[in-house]
Design a protein around this motif. Structure first.
Motif, PDB file in Angstrom:
ATOM      1  N   ARG A 128      -2.273  11.422   2.195  1.00 40.46           N
ATOM      2  CA  ARG A 128      -3.027  11.288   0.945  1.00 40.46           C
ATOM      3  C   ARG A 128      -4.466  11.785   1.121  1.00 40.46           C
ATOM      4  NH1 ARG A 128      -3.499   5.600  -2.166  1.00 40.46           N
ATOM      5  NH2 ARG A 128      -4.451   4.839  -0.246  1.00 40.46           N
ATOM      6  N   ILE A 158      -2.892   1.826   8.573  1.00 44.30           N
ATOM      7  CA  ILE A 158      -1.816   1.668   7.590  1.00 44.30           C
ATOM      8  C   ILE A 158      -0.851   0.572   8.057  1.00 44.30           C
ATOM      9  CG2 ILE A 158       0.200   2.783   6.519  1.00 44.30           C
ATOM     10  CD1 ILE A 158      -1.412   5.447   6.777  1.00 44.30           C
ATOM     11  N   PRO A 173       0.866  -1.187   0.000  1.00 42.25           N
ATOM     12  CA  PRO A 173       0.000   0.000   0.000  1.00 42.25           C
ATOM     13  C   PRO A 173       0.900   1.233   0.000  1.00 42.25           C
ATOM     14  CG  PRO A 173      -0.553  -1.483   1.846  1.00 42.25           C
ATOM     15  CD  PRO A 173       0.656  -2.046   1.182  1.00 42.25           C
ATOM     16  N   GLY A 174       0.567   2.217  -0.830  1.00 40.22           N
ATOM     17  CA  GLY A 174       1.370   3.449  -0.845  1.00 40.22           C
ATOM     18  C   GLY A 174       2.573   3.391  -1.770  1.00 40.22           C
ATOM     19  N   HIS A 230      -1.916  15.140  -2.183  1.00 35.80           N
ATOM     20  CA  HIS A 230      -1.139  14.868  -0.974  1.00 35.80           C
ATOM     21  C   HIS A 230      -0.879  16.178  -0.247  1.00 35.80           C
ATOM     22  CE1 HIS A 230       1.953  13.458   1.734  1.00 35.80           C
ATOM     23  NE2 HIS A 230       1.546  12.240   1.450  1.00 35.80           N
ATOM     24  N   ARG A 239       3.549   8.719   3.088  1.00 41.58           N
ATOM     25  CA  ARG A 239       2.793   8.919   1.846  1.00 41.58           C
ATOM     26  C   ARG A 239       1.300   8.783   2.088  1.00 41.58           C
ATOM     27  NH1 ARG A 239       5.073   5.853  -3.542  1.00 41.58           N
ATOM     28  NH2 ARG A 239       7.123   6.778  -3.610  1.00 41.58           N
ATOM     29  N   LEU A 240       0.911   7.770   2.882  1.00 35.69           N
ATOM     30  CA  LEU A 240      -0.516   7.474   3.002  1.00 35.69           C
ATOM     31  C   LEU A 240      -1.252   8.351   4.016  1.00 35.69           C
ATOM     32  CD1 LEU A 240      -0.709   3.603   2.628  1.00 35.69           C
ATOM     33  CD2 LEU A 240      -1.099   5.358   0.930  1.00 35.69           C
ATOM     34  N   THR A 241      -0.578   8.746   5.115  1.00 37.98           N
ATOM     35  CA  THR A 241      -1.309   9.587   6.085  1.00 37.98           C
ATOM     36  C   THR A 241      -1.641  10.945   5.449  1.00 37.98           C
ATOM     37  OG1 THR A 241       0.817  10.181   7.070  1.00 37.98           O
ATOM     38  CG2 THR A 241      -0.503   8.593   8.287  1.00 37.98           C
ATOM     39  N   GLU A 248      -6.127  11.737  -6.852  1.00 39.35           N
ATOM     40  CA  GLU A 248      -5.398  11.733  -5.583  1.00 39.35           C
ATOM     41  C   GLU A 248      -4.523  12.972  -5.423  1.00 39.35           C
ATOM     42  OE1 GLU A 248      -3.310   8.131  -4.736  1.00 39.35           O
ATOM     43  OE2 GLU A 248      -5.126   6.924  -4.965  1.00 39.35           O
ATOM     44  N   VAL A 271       6.074   4.622   3.237  1.00 43.03           N
ATOM     45  CA  VAL A 271       4.669   4.420   2.928  1.00 43.03           C
ATOM     46  C   VAL A 271       3.767   5.133   3.937  1.00 43.03           C
ATOM     47  CG1 VAL A 271       2.949   2.596   3.114  1.00 43.03           C
ATOM     48  CG2 VAL A 271       4.964   2.251   1.699  1.00 43.03           C
ATOM     49  N   ASP A 303      -6.562   5.221   5.740  1.00 47.74           N
ATOM     50  CA  ASP A 303      -5.287   5.939   5.595  1.00 47.74           C
ATOM     51  C   ASP A 303      -4.860   6.617   6.902  1.00 47.74           C
ATOM     52  OD1 ASP A 303      -4.631   5.233   3.017  1.00 47.74           O
ATOM     53  OD2 ASP A 303      -5.337   7.084   2.088  1.00 47.74           O
TER      54      ASP A 303
END
Ligand code: AMP
Length: 213
Positions: free
Chosen positions: A127, A168, A9-10, A138, A123-125, A136, A120, A163
């Motif tokens: 997004r 995550i 993921p990410g 960021h 990146r994901l928190t 998407e 990751v 996310d």
């Protein structure tokens, strides 16, 4: 052409598979997007999937395999397709293999996006995803022009419920336990293309197009 995008993921699977899909003019099938649509629409599949998705766990294989069988049978998939987020378990990979054997088709490539798991989380928190068109953004790396609004369609940007950092970390744990064994599986099948998922979005797309040619 049948291509799988594999990665934690990410890792950028969604972003990259959408870009490659438009360059190759074949559809991108994202099981995550299909499931989120099903949850939004309140279908039977959506009801089954929701609690797993909210917790960052994998949805049961039979639900996912059914989705892929139906979707790949649609007319736009005739020239080929890109699978984003499927398969995620060895059972799913075997089911896909069986589908290909039954239809006399074959898998061309697996693009594996390699990334350091610690990157990751960052990146994901940060997004944010458009609730209307799925584009998407960021908070740090790709800020929208107007805060909270999509540059493309003006829709509201949302923070996906999975996310958040605890979810995550759970998704990363599930990836290591259930999805990472696919790397070996596809390496043995001789279709694996490894790409370092570092650098700008365009650089990574360039590397992917290079190995697919
Ligand atoms: P994604 O958008 O690919 O990160 O997927 C979001 C969520 O949908 C995952 O955390 C899973 O709960 C579910 N999901 C998507 N694809 C699959 C799959 N192939 N197998 C099981 N669950 C999936």
């Amino acid at each position: 052409m049948k291509i799988i995008f594999l990665g934690a993921p990410g890792s950028g699977k969604g972003t990259q598979s959408k870009l490659v899909s438009s360059q190759l003019s074949i559809p991108q099938l994202s099981t995550g997007d299909i499931l989120r649509e099903a949850v939004k629409a309140g279908t039977e599949v959506g009801k089954k999937a929701k609690s797993f998705m909210d917790a960052g766990d994998l949805v049961p294989d039979e639900v996912i395999v059914g989705i892929i069988k139906d979707r790949t049978a649609e007319a736009d998939c005739k020239p080929g397709y890109i699978l984003d987020g499927f398969p995620r378990t060895l059972e799913q990979a075997n089911a896909l293999q069986q589908m290909f054997e039954q239809s006399g088709e074959k898998l061309d490539s697996v693009v594996y996006l390699e990334i350091d798991p610690e990157k990751v989380v960052d990146r994901l928190t940060g997004r944010r995803v458009c609730s209307k068109c799925g584009a998407e953004f960021h908070l740090k790396f790709k800020q929208p022009k107007e805060e909270g609004k999509c540059d493309l369609c003006g829709g509201d940007l949302m923070h996906r419920s999975d996310d958040h950092e605890d979810k995550i970390r759970n998704r990363l744990g599930n990836y290591e336990a259930q999805t990472a064994p696919l790397i070996d599986f596809y390496e043995k099948a001789g279709v694996m293309k490894k790409i370092a998922a570092e650098g700008s979005i365009d650089e990574i797309t360039g590397k992917i197009m290079g190995v697919l040619k």
